[in-house]
Design a protein around this motif. Structure first.
Motif, PDB file in Angstrom:
ATOM      1  N   GLY A  82      -8.457  -8.845-148.278  1.00 40.35           N
ATOM      2  CA  GLY A  82      -7.092  -8.359-148.359  1.00 40.35           C
ATOM      3  C   GLY A  82      -6.064  -9.465-148.238  1.00 40.35           C
ATOM      4  N   GLY A  83      -6.528 -10.710-148.201  1.00 42.86           N
ATOM      5  CA  GLY A  83      -5.607 -11.839-148.162  1.00 42.86           C
ATOM      6  C   GLY A  83      -4.966 -12.078-146.816  1.00 42.86           C
ATOM      7  N   LEU A  84      -5.577 -11.604-145.744  1.00 40.01           N
ATOM      8  CA  LEU A  84      -5.033 -11.814-144.412  1.00 40.01           C
ATOM      9  C   LEU A  84      -5.399 -13.210-143.891  1.00 40.01           C
ATOM     10  N   VAL A  85      -4.509 -13.774-143.105  1.00 35.31           N
ATOM     11  CA  VAL A  85      -4.742 -15.099-142.511  1.00 35.31           C
ATOM     12  C   VAL A  85      -5.472 -14.902-141.189  1.00 35.31           C
ATOM     13  N   PRO A  86      -6.695 -15.436-141.064  1.00 38.91           N
ATOM     14  CA  PRO A  86      -7.449 -15.219-139.823  1.00 38.91           C
ATOM     15  C   PRO A  86      -6.903 -16.053-138.667  1.00 38.91           C
ATOM     16  N   THR A  87      -7.440 -15.807-137.499  1.00 40.42           N
ATOM     17  CA  THR A  87      -7.028 -16.568-136.328  1.00 40.42           C
ATOM     18  C   THR A  87      -7.337 -18.056-136.499  1.00 40.42           C
ATOM     19  N   ASP A  88      -6.520 -18.895-135.888  1.00 40.17           N
ATOM     20  CA  ASP A  88      -6.684 -20.348-135.925  1.00 40.17           C
ATOM     21  C   ASP A  88      -6.745 -20.863-137.369  1.00 40.17           C
ATOM     22  N   ALA A  89      -5.817 -20.415-138.170  1.00 41.14           N
ATOM     23  CA  ALA A  89      -5.753 -20.856-139.564  1.00 41.14           C
ATOM     24  C   ALA A  89      -4.299 -21.060-139.974  1.00 41.14           C
ATOM     25  N   THR A  90      -4.110 -21.970-140.920  1.00 44.80           N
ATOM     26  CA  THR A  90      -2.788 -22.260-141.488  1.00 44.80           C
ATOM     27  C   THR A  90      -2.855 -22.101-142.993  1.00 44.80           C
ATOM     28  N   VAL A  91      -1.807 -21.525-143.575  1.00 40.38           N
ATOM     29  CA  VAL A  91      -1.713 -21.419-145.025  1.00 40.38           C
ATOM     30  C   VAL A  91      -0.385 -21.998-145.500  1.00 40.38           C
ATOM     31  N   TRP A  92      -0.438 -22.551-146.703  1.00 47.89           N
ATOM     32  CA  TRP A  92       0.771 -22.968-147.425  1.00 47.89           C
ATOM     33  C   TRP A  92       0.903 -22.038-148.631  1.00 47.89           C
ATOM     34  N   VAL A  93       2.066 -21.449-148.786  1.00 45.22           N
ATOM     35  CA  VAL A  93       2.300 -20.476-149.852  1.00 45.22           C
ATOM     36  C   VAL A  93       3.516 -20.914-150.662  1.00 45.22           C
ATOM     37  N   ARG A  94       3.324 -20.938-151.968  1.00 46.10           N
ATOM     38  CA  ARG A  94       4.430 -21.257-152.871  1.00 46.10           C
ATOM     39  C   ARG A  94       5.010 -19.955-153.400  1.00 46.10           C
ATOM     40  N   SER A  95       6.308 -19.783-153.230  1.00 47.21           N
ATOM     41  CA  SER A  95       6.944 -18.537-153.658  1.00 47.21           C
ATOM     42  C   SER A  95       7.723 -18.751-154.949  1.00 47.21           C
TER      43      SER A  95
ATOM     44  N   VAL B 193      -0.994 -18.762-152.595  1.00 45.32           N
ATOM     45  CA  VAL B 193      -1.579 -19.623-151.560  1.00 45.32           C
ATOM     46  C   VAL B 193      -2.087 -20.901-152.232  1.00 45.32           C
ATOM     47  N   VAL B 194      -1.494 -22.034-151.885  1.00 43.96           N
ATOM     48  CA  VAL B 194      -1.878 -23.307-152.512  1.00 43.96           C
ATOM     49  C   VAL B 194      -2.762 -24.149-151.605  1.00 43.96           C
ATOM     50  N   ALA B 195      -2.793 -23.823-150.318  1.00 45.77           N
ATOM     51  CA  ALA B 195      -3.683 -24.527-149.389  1.00 45.77           C
ATOM     52  C   ALA B 195      -3.931 -23.618-148.203  1.00 45.77           C
ATOM     53  N   ALA B 196      -5.162 -23.649-147.702  1.00 46.86           N
ATOM     54  CA  ALA B 196      -5.526 -22.849-146.532  1.00 46.86           C
ATOM     55  C   ALA B 196      -6.569 -23.612-145.735  1.00 46.86           C
ATOM     56  N   SER B 197      -6.397 -23.618-144.419  1.00 45.56           N
ATOM     57  CA  SER B 197      -7.343 -24.357-143.585  1.00 45.56           C
ATOM     58  C   SER B 197      -8.645 -23.605-143.397  1.00 45.56           C
ATOM     59  N   ALA B 198      -8.660 -22.319-143.706  1.00 48.44           N
ATOM     60  CA  ALA B 198      -9.868 -21.494-143.620  1.00 48.44           C
ATOM     61  C   ALA B 198      -9.759 -20.398-144.673  1.00 48.44           C
ATOM     62  N   PRO B 199     -10.888 -19.852-145.131  1.00 46.20           N
ATOM     63  CA  PRO B 199     -10.824 -18.772-146.122  1.00 46.20           C
ATOM     64  C   PRO B 199     -10.044 -17.583-145.580  1.00 46.20           C
ATOM     65  N   LEU B 200      -9.247 -16.959-146.442  1.00 48.27           N
ATOM     66  CA  LEU B 200      -8.517 -15.767-146.035  1.00 48.27           C
ATOM     67  C   LEU B 200      -9.469 -14.586-145.909  1.00 48.27           C
ATOM     68  N   ASP B 201      -9.106 -13.654-145.027  1.00 52.51           N
ATOM     69  CA  ASP B 201      -9.905 -12.452-144.858  1.00 52.51           C
ATOM     70  C   ASP B 201      -9.724 -11.533-146.053  1.00 52.51           C
TER      71      ASP B 201
END
Length: 547
Positions: A534-547, A524-532
């Motif tokens: 276990g690394g889950l993306v919470p509601t109303d959030a965006t993540v950018w992930v580099r694979s 995860v290189v950018a996230a609009s909100a902290p992840l929950d």
């Protein structure tokens, strides 16, 4: 002058809109100015944008905050001088920032030399032929020539008093009475604006944002239009095209303009403010021999749901690809409620024309959370993007602005039924503990700033992990590093609660649902909100992930 890259710069640029009277005030009079902008250019460099677009700074009576232009070849003393404009352009270019200026061709100010000459001249004169004058209806001409309404409210026609003192003809103004519409069927009008383009191109500007680009040509018979006239509305889906908007003749004008710009070194651009639907009509403005960009207002107005976002992004990319143009994404500007507040209203709400005391108030925390997610989603899309000053601070609308402070003509002309656009135009905060929050050296501010804005000030956010300002800086840096603007979009998930796509080496996921979801595999290189947990993306959030 910034150096052009192999790809045309505008196809992937992030462009920052400055509303001059509200960005930075150098002299303490409460109104922002060009020297103030020049002094703050390093902020734009640090933020990571590619260009700056300035709303009008020309001489004007300010009936509509400078969109009523009295002289297209000068600077209003409120904002400085031509020398200040030259210095600002030069300083921007030294920092590899391009400069786009506003051009207002649909109408002039009623204080423009041409309109003063038209009022002094007789009906049928060459001076009146520069504008749209008509005789009134009825035996004494006391009724307007048609039923058109101003987008600010009230009739779109005003009757003049002739030189002999008698009531005379009527003139068209689709906006304020101080903004008479030009007659673009007149060759003199066309020649004048070609010369205005050259004037600013010769001074080094890199392009023009064209105000009301869809309004220059009117249907020849000026036929009645029974539908209500909404603020800056274009053609609505499943309705006839209004006789005052998006007429096919506008495209000939822009082809002429494009030839002028193409005669200058580098890539100078035309940007259409065209509130036109459907998108298939909008992209006609960005065909290869017309404009370079057109703001994607359908995207700006899309509901905050996964299906709505997927649909508008897909339609937009397909339509612009069909004409070989980039899509130009935008979430906020000086004419709409800031998206940090707009997204705090219930999903599906009609976009309000301003919010004030007594109106339903947005949920500020929810609005900012969604705004951060929406911005991270937008900046991951291929194409160009526009940011509006202050959004990098998470700035909300001033939703409790006192009505007596309002200056937008919409407020008065609508009979106090539409609050108007002042709430998104309040001077922005730079320093929490400084006079006017660092907007200027004094407490003066042409619109009052709310006390809550201290927490949004740039100096409270700069260098603070997780702040909205640092989120923007991170996103813009990564966008450039990963070439997202010139990338391609591959959809991975388009369900009812999540949208996810790949652009180059990044996977992007936005969660619109009520439950947290698993992030894509990778870093995860950018996230609009902290992840929950276990690394889950919470509601109303965006993540950018580099694979």
């Amino acid at each position: 002058m910034p150096q052009d890259t192999a790809a045309a710069w505008h196809t992937e640029a992030v462009i920052y809109q400055v509303y001059p009277r509200s960005f930075a005030d150098s002299d303490g009079d409460g109104i922002g100015d060009l020297p103030g902008i020049t002094a703050r250019l390093d902020h734009l460099v640090e933020l990571g944008v590619d260009a700056v677009w300035l709303s009008p700074f020309y001489p004007s009576p300010q009936a509509d905050a400078g969109y009523d232009v009295a002289d297209y070849r000068d600077v209003d003393p409120l904002f400085g001088t031509l020398a200040d404009a030259d210095a600002m352009i030069a300083q921007a270019h030294e920092r590899d920032l391009r400069v786009i200026v506003d051009l207002v061709p649909n109408h002039t100010s009623s204080a423009h030399r041409w309109f003063i000459e038209a009022l002094a001249a007789a009906p049928g004169s060459p001076q009146r032929a520069r504008y749209i004058f008509r005789d009134g209806l009825g035996p004494d001409g006391a009724e307007p020539p048609n039923d058109w309404q101003s987008v600010f409210g009230g009739p779109a026609w005003t009757r003049v008093t002739e030189a002999d003192g008698r009531p005379g003809q009527w003139y068209l103004h689709l906006f304020d009475t101080g903004q008479p519409d030009l007659n673009w069927d007149n060759p003199q009008v066309r020649d004048e604006f070609l010369d205005v383009l050259r004037f600013w191109l010769d001074r080094g500007v890199d392009g023009f944002r064209i105000d009301v680009a869809h309004g220059l040509i009117k249907q020849a018979d000026l036929a009645d239009w029974q539908e209500p006239q909404e603020i800056l509305s274009g053609q609505q889906v499943d309705k006839p095209r209004p006789p005052m908007w998006d007429q096919d003749g506008v495209h000939e004008i822009y082809r002429d303009w494009r030839r002028v710009l193409d005669g200058y070194p580098g890539i100078r651009i035309l940007v259409a403010e065209a509130w036109v639907e459907p998108v298939e009509r909008l992209v006609r403005y960005v065909r290869s021999d017309e404009m370079h960009q057109a703001f994607n207002f359908e995207y700006l107005q899309a509901a905050w749901t996964a299906p709505a976002q997927y649909a508008v992004i897909t339609r937009s990319l397909e339509a612009t690809e069909a004409v070989g143009a980039p899509t130009t994404w935008v979430l906020s500007n000086h004419d709409v409620v800031r998206h940090a507040s707009r997204l705090g209203l219930p999903v599906g709400s009609r976009r309000p024309n301003g919010i004030g005391i007594g109106d339903p108030q947005p949920d500020a925390a929810l609005g900012l959370r969604r705004a951060r997610a929406a911005t991270l989603l937008m900046l991951a899309l291929p194409g160009s993007a526009y940011l509006y000053q202050g959004e990098e601070l998470g700035l909300p609308e001033h939703t409790t602005l006192p009505d007596e402070a309002r200056q937008d003509p919409t407020w008065e002309r609508s009979g106090h039924t539409q609050r108007g656009r002042d709430g998104c135009r309040v001077p922005i905060p730079w320093e929490a503990d400084a006079p006017s929050y660092g907007f200027g050296p004094t407490d003066a501010s042409w619109l009052p700033q709310p006390p809550s804005w201290a927490e949004y000030a740039r100096d409270r956010q700069r260098g603070v992990p997780g702040s909205t300002y640092e989120l923007y800086r991170t996103a813009l840096r990564l966008r450039r590093a990963h070439g997202l603007g010139r990338g391609t979009l591959e959809w991975l998930s388009t369900g009812d609660e999540v949208v996810s796509f790949r652009n180059g080496s990044l996977t992007v996921l936005t969660n619109f649902g009520a439950a947290a979801v698993a992030a894509p595999t990778g870093e995860v290189v950018a996230a609009s909100a902290p992840l929950d947990e276990g690394g889950l993306v919470p509601t109303d959030a965006t993540v950018w992930v580099r694979s």
